[in-house]
Scaffold this motif. Structure first.
Motif, PDB file in Angstrom:
ATOM      1  N   CYS A   1       0.818  -1.214   0.000  1.00  0.00           N
ATOM      2  CA  CYS A   1       0.000   0.000   0.000  1.00  0.00           C
ATOM      3  C   CYS A   1       0.848   1.258   0.000  1.00  0.00           C
ATOM      4  CB  CYS A   1      -0.905   0.030   1.239  1.00  0.00           C
ATOM      5  SG  CYS A   1      -2.095  -1.298   1.267  1.00  0.00           S
ATOM      6  N   SER A   2       1.983   1.155   0.641  1.00  0.00           N
ATOM      7  CA  SER A   2       2.825   2.331   0.813  1.00  0.00           C
ATOM      8  C   SER A   2       3.381   2.814  -0.516  1.00  0.00           C
ATOM      9  CB  SER A   2       3.963   1.985   1.771  1.00  0.00           C
ATOM     10  OG  SER A   2       4.764   3.117   2.001  1.00  0.00           O
ATOM     11  N   ALA A   3       3.500   4.122  -0.604  1.00  0.00           N
ATOM     12  CA  ALA A   3       4.004   4.719  -1.831  1.00  0.00           C
ATOM     13  C   ALA A   3       5.430   4.224  -2.113  1.00  0.00           C
ATOM     14  CB  ALA A   3       3.976   6.241  -1.716  1.00  0.00           C
ATOM     15  N   ARG A   4       6.337   4.525  -1.195  1.00  0.00           N
ATOM     16  CA  ARG A   4       7.725   4.086  -1.422  1.00  0.00           C
ATOM     17  C   ARG A   4       7.975   2.882  -0.527  1.00  0.00           C
ATOM     18  NH1 ARG A   4      10.505   8.270   2.632  1.00  0.00           N
ATOM     19  NH2 ARG A   4       8.634   8.387   3.927  1.00  0.00           N
ATOM     20  N   PRO A   5       8.395   1.797  -1.138  1.00  0.00           N
ATOM     21  CA  PRO A   5       8.610   0.561  -0.381  1.00  0.00           C
ATOM     22  C   PRO A   5       9.751   0.727   0.613  1.00  0.00           C
ATOM     23  CG  PRO A   5       9.517   0.379  -2.582  1.00  0.00           C
ATOM     24  CD  PRO A   5       8.750   1.664  -2.544  1.00  0.00           C
ATOM     25  N   ILE A   6       9.668  -0.051   1.647  1.00  0.00           N
ATOM     26  CA  ILE A   6      10.679   0.031   2.686  1.00  0.00           C
ATOM     27  C   ILE A   6      11.994  -0.559   2.183  1.00  0.00           C
ATOM     28  CG2 ILE A   6      10.461  -2.205   3.827  1.00  0.00           C
ATOM     29  CD1 ILE A   6      10.175  -0.565   6.465  1.00  0.00           C
ATOM     30  N   ASP A   7      13.111   0.041   2.604  1.00  0.00           N
ATOM     31  CA  ASP A   7      14.429  -0.450   2.203  1.00  0.00           C
ATOM     32  C   ASP A   7      14.900  -1.448   3.266  1.00  0.00           C
ATOM     33  OD1 ASP A   7      17.061  -0.961   1.714  1.00  0.00           O
ATOM     34  OD2 ASP A   7      17.587   1.125   1.296  1.00  0.00           O
ATOM     35  N   ALA A   8      14.683  -2.731   2.987  1.00  0.00           N
ATOM     36  CA  ALA A   8      14.954  -3.769   3.979  1.00  0.00           C
ATOM     37  C   ALA A   8      16.401  -3.755   4.462  1.00  0.00           C
ATOM     38  CB  ALA A   8      14.599  -5.141   3.412  1.00  0.00           C
ATOM     39  N   ALA A   9      17.355  -3.618   3.549  1.00  0.00           N
ATOM     40  CA  ALA A   9      18.772  -3.647   3.938  1.00  0.00           C
ATOM     41  C   ALA A   9      19.085  -2.504   4.903  1.00  0.00           C
ATOM     42  CB  ALA A   9      19.646  -3.559   2.699  1.00  0.00           C
ATOM     43  N   ALA A  10      18.585  -1.336   4.569  1.00  0.00           N
ATOM     44  CA  ALA A  10      18.836  -0.185   5.435  1.00  0.00           C
ATOM     45  C   ALA A  10      18.180  -0.391   6.787  1.00  0.00           C
ATOM     46  CB  ALA A  10      18.285   1.082   4.774  1.00  0.00           C
ATOM     47  N   TYR A  11      16.986  -0.939   6.749  1.00  0.00           N
ATOM     48  CA  TYR A  11      16.245  -1.181   7.986  1.00  0.00           C
ATOM     49  C   TYR A  11      17.051  -2.094   8.897  1.00  0.00           C
ATOM     50  CZ  TYR A  11      12.216  -2.442  10.960  1.00  0.00           C
ATOM     51  OH  TYR A  11      11.370  -2.652  12.005  1.00  0.00           O
ATOM     52  N   ILE A  12      17.529  -3.191   8.339  1.00  0.00           N
ATOM     53  CA  ILE A  12      18.304  -4.141   9.143  1.00  0.00           C
ATOM     54  C   ILE A  12      19.616  -3.515   9.593  1.00  0.00           C
ATOM     55  CG2 ILE A  12      19.561  -6.323   9.058  1.00  0.00           C
ATOM     56  CD1 ILE A  12      17.329  -7.413   7.333  1.00  0.00           C
ATOM     57  N   GLY A  13      20.213  -2.766   8.695  1.00  0.00           N
ATOM     58  CA  GLY A  13      21.463  -2.084   9.052  1.00  0.00           C
ATOM     59  C   GLY A  13      21.261  -1.168  10.236  1.00  0.00           C
ATOM     60  N   THR A  14      20.213  -0.379  10.175  1.00  0.00           N
ATOM     61  CA  THR A  14      19.947   0.556  11.268  1.00  0.00           C
ATOM     62  C   THR A  14      19.651  -0.175  12.571  1.00  0.00           C
ATOM     63  OG1 THR A  14      19.082   2.206   9.744  1.00  0.00           O
ATOM     64  CG2 THR A  14      18.425   2.402  12.052  1.00  0.00           C
ATOM     65  N   THR A  15      18.879  -1.236  12.454  1.00  0.00           N
ATOM     66  CA  THR A  15      18.554  -2.002  13.658  1.00  0.00           C
ATOM     67  C   THR A  15      19.833  -2.533  14.307  1.00  0.00           C
ATOM     68  OG1 THR A  15      16.450  -2.670  12.707  1.00  0.00           O
ATOM     69  CG2 THR A  15      17.279  -3.985  14.556  1.00  0.00           C
ATOM     70  N   LEU A  16      20.693  -3.101  13.480  1.00  0.00           N
ATOM     71  CA  LEU A  16      21.959  -3.618  14.010  1.00  0.00           C
ATOM     72  C   LEU A  16      22.777  -2.489  14.616  1.00  0.00           C
ATOM     73  CD1 LEU A  16      22.893  -6.209  11.253  1.00  0.00           C
ATOM     74  CD2 LEU A  16      22.579  -6.665  13.703  1.00  0.00           C
ATOM     75  N   ASP A  17      22.838  -1.398  13.913  1.00  0.00           N
ATOM     76  CA  ASP A  17      23.594  -0.249  14.398  1.00  0.00           C
ATOM     77  C   ASP A  17      23.095   0.168  15.773  1.00  0.00           C
ATOM     78  OD1 ASP A  17      25.169   2.061  14.548  1.00  0.00           O
ATOM     79  OD2 ASP A  17      23.504   3.260  13.728  1.00  0.00           O
ATOM     80  N   THR A  18      21.797   0.328  15.885  1.00  0.00           N
ATOM     81  CA  THR A  18      21.213   0.768  17.151  1.00  0.00           C
ATOM     82  C   THR A  18      21.524  -0.207  18.279  1.00  0.00           C
ATOM     83  OG1 THR A  18      19.383   1.875  16.025  1.00  0.00           O
ATOM     84  CG2 THR A  18      19.058   1.278  18.352  1.00  0.00           C
ATOM     85  N   PHE A  19      21.225  -1.456  18.063  1.00  0.00           N
ATOM     86  CA  PHE A  19      21.403  -2.434  19.144  1.00  0.00           C
ATOM     87  C   PHE A  19      22.880  -2.662  19.467  1.00  0.00           C
ATOM     88  CE2 PHE A  19      17.385  -3.997  20.651  1.00  0.00           C
ATOM     89  CZ  PHE A  19      16.498  -3.515  19.702  1.00  0.00           C
ATOM     90  N   LEU A  20      23.713  -2.715  18.440  1.00  0.00           N
ATOM     91  CA  LEU A  20      25.138  -2.948  18.721  1.00  0.00           C
ATOM     92  C   LEU A  20      25.757  -1.741  19.399  1.00  0.00           C
ATOM     93  CD1 LEU A  20      26.291  -4.931  15.564  1.00  0.00           C
ATOM     94  CD2 LEU A  20      25.954  -5.759  17.911  1.00  0.00           C
TER      95      LEU A  20
END
Lengths: 239, 239, 239, 239
Positions: free
Chosen positions: D189-208
């Motif tokens: 539904c969303s206009a611009r699809p989510i960038d999965a790689a960036a999402y995972i990268g950010t998650t790792l960045d935050t938690f690490l």
DNA sequence: GATGAATGAGGTTTCATTCAT
DNA sequence: AATGAATGAAACCTCATTCAT
């Protein structure tokens, strides 16, 4: 499509069914629609009368309206085309021709179960304008055209007097269709049933006598002459 | 207009309303029954069109069927009795008399909203046999009787030829009633509306020409004579 | 329309009802939709839970889909606008601000019955794309915007390190929303229920620790730095 | 086939099919269950998509619920066991290990069609508590255990600070699972699809970044320390 | 007398399930 | 083993009817 299991020849068999079993359903539906009207007909009854279950109906028709449309379409007999050919080939007197067209209509349509369609369409035309229009164009107009051809032929050959063909067709057809309507409406209520043959005979007598009437100025008096042109719409009371 | 109270000054005396109010309800019901058929008509719509609430309906009618019966009964105009009197007093020629009867029927009934009753009864007669019978006896037969009287008068006075009166009435009435039916069925669907005046004019022309036709052996040949109405029902096709 | 009886001021009163009684229906529907899903919810049950009959539902909602849409729309709490104001007026440190926004979302929405809407929308978004889009634009995006504002403020004031705001919002919101989902999905199945306060505390701890981390080159090693830019999508395994 | 005696010896020969054919059916069912939900999925569609007839479904599954259970059970990939082994053998730094576990989960499960199972289970857990519990125990807990092992290893080796392992796993997993859910819910539904790689990268960045954060008393102030996960659940708002 | 909210029986429609072939 | 026509229980929805106000 992707699986080897789907036989490529299944479709035809489906289609075949859609014309075999549905025939029973359409017959049952026709009877009930004519008898009870559209809204008054329950699909349960239609299925029951056809000897199947309610759900089976939906294997062949999308919904009630679809069934109704199918009933109307399928009941439209095509003897009109056949009759039209006969007219083209015919060479005898026009009165006999017109009589033939009228009698044939009665035996092939008016006196048939399908004749009830007229009543049905009359009652439901305002609920289903599209179907009404379809019926008007595909059934009524061709049949009127047939009568018009026969009458016009008589006029051109000097057998009939010059009348407003269009209107004569309307009124003649009206008389006949009414017989159909009567049969499946008041017919069963009336004490003594209407004598169809006599009715048609009288109708033919009336219209043919009128069409063949020659007397330039004798039987048709002023009143009649005034109305004959049809372009008039004046009104007079004997008061 | 402003408050939910139906009328500003009506409130004081309610007693009379019991007989006055249903008129609006009957009118609304008539319109809808004619348009949608019995089953297709929702009491909600009837009430809404009459400007009252649904519950009010039940103050005046026991249920839907009761309303339906009332509509049919109340819509039956009584100008027939009046017309019958006129016939008795009339002294002019019979063709003018017949024309008068026909035209009066059209203006007083066929061209009226009540004319839709014919269509309604046609459609619902099998669902409401008692009402159908009532309509047959109270409306159709008297009106046929009127036409019969006029035609018989013409025959007795030597103005019309001898025909099967009963059948001539049937077919003449059929033609006319059909005009009523058409008006509230296919009428709105058809491209060019039917010209009622011309239709009636043509019908009168046809029947009067036929009735006044004298030629014993000329236009009416064997075929016609056989069918003329003398209880015979022979049939012949031009084939 | 033609009748003078229909008061022009009735509409408002109807609308008023549409917000009074329907509230109970919406509450019942919300619970059941969240519990059983759209297709799995029977209108009969909704009505029953609201203490009314099935038919009453249809006085307030056109059909099941309409009810569903109403449930979603009505459950959209508006504390977002209120929270947005608070952010504008706030003058303290950004970590406390972010914490406030998060905790407030939980208490005002996530921990509410309405929080189940998230699960519902998640499950039915492909069946109701329009509503999904509505929810996305009217609920999710504003709420993400709130988090983004708080984080961006921290960065601008030098309290937080420079991170990809968009992605941090996504992942933070994901963590929180998941708590809502869990509560009405696996929650009841799990032996020991989740400790919401601890969950939120940990989430805040993680994200705030990360955001406030200063170490230019120490904790974040090559791996992390590579991913920090987010523009990268490379992948590496420790194998 | 012939006698009413249900021959128990007929089955043996088809044993293998019983395990071969369902693969296509399970795949089709998975897709539809994920897309439409349990109740919203028609077995007709499942069969059609698998390229077989509806009746065939019942050769392999007792009923709809049985099919559903099979879908969930069969879709549970077993790469978890494999990943678990890798962890045991691994000797490098813990941050790289955690990253590996996360990325592997995404590529092997989260990014797979089977990832939709999460959404499905979320939506239907209250309708099928037993299956929900099965999923919880057989899928979620092992996977959480994997993350816990990796984090605990980091703490034990002094690479990560001491945090509430359980909660960190919960919130980390939540972030990641949400990506899976998003993909098959709001994603389309969303206009611009989510960038999965960036999402995972950010998650790792935050938690690490959070896990490796050392500063005992600097960035993490009192508020944070309180919530750090030490079983406390205090709450404070900046108001 | 008048209202309109509430009801529930009954109709249409869907779809999981069965069974003869 | 496979099919697909047939079934009927159950869902959605309508609307005639009732009743407290």
């Amino acid at each position: 499509m992707s699986s080897p299991a789907t036989a490529p020849s299944q479709k035809p068999r489906w289609e075949r069914r859609k014309e075999a079993r549905p025939a029973e359903l359409l017959a049952a539906a026709l009877q009930l629609f004519v008898e009870k009207g559209y809204a008054g007909t329950r699909l349960d009854d239609v299925a029951h009368r056809a000897g199947v279950s309610k759900g089976t109906l939906y294997l062949y028709f999308e919904n009630k309206e679809d069934l109704f449309k199918a009933v109307v379409r399928e009941s439209v007999v095509a003897p009109i085309a056949e009759t039209a050919e006969q007219i083209g080939r015919y060479e005898g007197p026009s009165d006999a021709l017109l009589e033939h067209v009228v009698r044939r209509w009665w035996s092939e349509y008016g006196d048939t179960t399908a004749g009830g369609i007229s009543k049905l369409m009359m009652a439901e035309s305002s609920n289903f304008p599209e179907i009404a229009r379809f019926f008007l164009e595909e059934v009524i107009e061709p049949w009127h055209g047939l009568l018009a051809t026969a009458i016009r032929r008589g006029i051109e050959r000097g057998e009939f007097r010059e009348v407003d063909v269009e209107m004569n067709v309307q009124t003649l057809a009206a008389s006949l269709v009414m017989l159909s309507l009567w049969k499946c409406s008041f017919g069963p209520c009336s004490a003594r049933p209407i004598d169809a043959a006599a009715y048609i005979g009288t109708t033919l007598d009336t219209f043919l006598t009128s069409l063949k009437s020659r007397a330039p100025g004798s039987p048709a008096d002023a009143t009649e002459r005034a109305n004959r042109g049809v372009k008039r719409s004046g009104q007079r009371s004997p008061r």
